[in-house]
Design a protein around this motif. Structure first.
Motif, PDB file in Angstrom:
ATOM      1  N   SER A  32      -4.733   1.635  -4.207  1.00 21.22           N
ATOM      2  CA  SER A  32      -3.857   2.806  -4.222  1.00 21.22           C
ATOM      3  C   SER A  32      -4.646   4.083  -3.990  1.00 21.22           C
ATOM      4  O   SER A  32      -4.194   4.978  -3.268  1.00 21.22           O
ATOM      5  CB  SER A  32      -3.099   2.890  -5.551  1.00 21.22           C
ATOM      6  N   THR A  36      -4.006   6.666  -0.828  1.00 21.19           N
ATOM      7  CA  THR A  36      -3.734   8.079  -1.056  1.00 21.19           C
ATOM      8  C   THR A  36      -4.716   8.945  -0.277  1.00 21.19           C
ATOM      9  O   THR A  36      -4.311   9.894   0.402  1.00 21.19           O
ATOM     10  CB  THR A  36      -3.817   8.406  -2.557  1.00 21.19           C
ATOM     11  N   CYS A  40      -2.013   6.945   4.014  1.00 22.95           N
ATOM     12  CA  CYS A  40      -1.378   5.770   4.601  1.00 22.95           C
ATOM     13  C   CYS A  40      -0.091   5.442   3.855  1.00 22.95           C
ATOM     14  O   CYS A  40       0.001   5.597   2.645  1.00 22.95           O
ATOM     15  CB  CYS A  40      -2.352   4.611   4.491  1.00 22.95           C
ATOM     16  N   SER A  41       0.909   4.951   4.576  1.00 26.18           N
ATOM     17  CA  SER A  41       2.187   4.646   3.936  1.00 26.18           C
ATOM     18  C   SER A  41       2.456   3.153   3.787  1.00 26.18           C
ATOM     19  O   SER A  41       3.273   2.766   2.955  1.00 26.18           O
ATOM     20  CB  SER A  41       3.327   5.285   4.721  1.00 26.18           C
ATOM     21  N   THR A  42       1.825   2.293   4.560  1.00 27.64           N
ATOM     22  CA  THR A  42       2.034   0.851   4.440  1.00 27.64           C
ATOM     23  C   THR A  42       0.693   0.126   4.444  1.00 27.64           C
ATOM     24  O   THR A  42      -0.262   0.568   5.083  1.00 27.64           O
ATOM     25  CB  THR A  42       2.908   0.286   5.579  1.00 27.64           C
ATOM     26  N   HIS A  64       2.466  -2.920   0.301  1.00 27.68           N
ATOM     27  CA  HIS A  64       2.734  -1.541  -0.111  1.00 27.68           C
ATOM     28  C   HIS A  64       3.565  -0.834   0.950  1.00 27.68           C
ATOM     29  O   HIS A  64       3.276  -0.920   2.141  1.00 27.68           O
ATOM     30  CB  HIS A  64       1.420  -0.777  -0.303  1.00 27.68           C
ATOM     31  N   THR A  65       4.611  -0.151   0.506  1.00 26.01           N
ATOM     32  CA  THR A  65       5.365   0.754   1.371  1.00 26.01           C
ATOM     33  C   THR A  65       5.447   2.096   0.666  1.00 26.01           C
ATOM     34  O   THR A  65       5.339   2.180  -0.566  1.00 26.01           O
ATOM     35  CB  THR A  65       6.794   0.248   1.657  1.00 26.01           C
ATOM     36  N   GLN A  66       5.652   3.132   1.435  1.00 27.00           N
ATOM     37  CA  GLN A  66       5.715   4.481   0.875  1.00 27.00           C
ATOM     38  C   GLN A  66       6.882   4.617  -0.098  1.00 27.00           C
ATOM     39  O   GLN A  66       6.769   5.249  -1.126  1.00 27.00           O
ATOM     40  CB  GLN A  66       5.828   5.499   1.992  1.00 27.00           C
ATOM     41  N   THR A  67       8.003   3.989   0.223  1.00 23.16           N
ATOM     42  CA  THR A  67       9.186   4.119  -0.636  1.00 23.16           C
ATOM     43  C   THR A  67       9.190   3.160  -1.817  1.00 23.16           C
ATOM     44  O   THR A  67       9.703   3.481  -2.880  1.00 23.16           O
ATOM     45  CB  THR A  67      10.464   3.900   0.185  1.00 23.16           C
TER      46      THR A  67
END
Length: 73
Positions: A32, A36, A40-42, A64-67
């Motif tokens: 994580s 950060t 990166c979002s995915t 991992h996804t941003q949402t």
């Protein structure tokens, strides 16, 4: 444990990085921090018992996804 984070930055560069962690919880926390810092979002977190595998090798243990954040695979 040999965890590897695979992610894409700006949809152009695929990156595979070793992530330190004695267990999956520690590896997810370290991953994580990397995501950060990279913006990166995915991403995928993989486990592979052999050191230095190539991209795409190892079992996917989390996505991992941003949402949604981290979800078990």
């Amino acid at each position: 444990m040999p965890f590897y984070l695979e992610y894409t930055v700006n949809q152009t560069a695929g990156i595979r990085s070793a992530v330190h962690g004695a267990d999956i919880e520690e590896a997810l926390a370290a991953a994580s921090d990397v995501l950060t810092a990279a913006g990166c979002s995915t991403a995928l977190l993989r486990f592979c018992p052999d050191a230095g595998p190539t991209a795409g090798e190892g079992d996917v243990v989390a996505v991992h996804t941003q949402t949604g954040g981290w979800e078990p695979a």
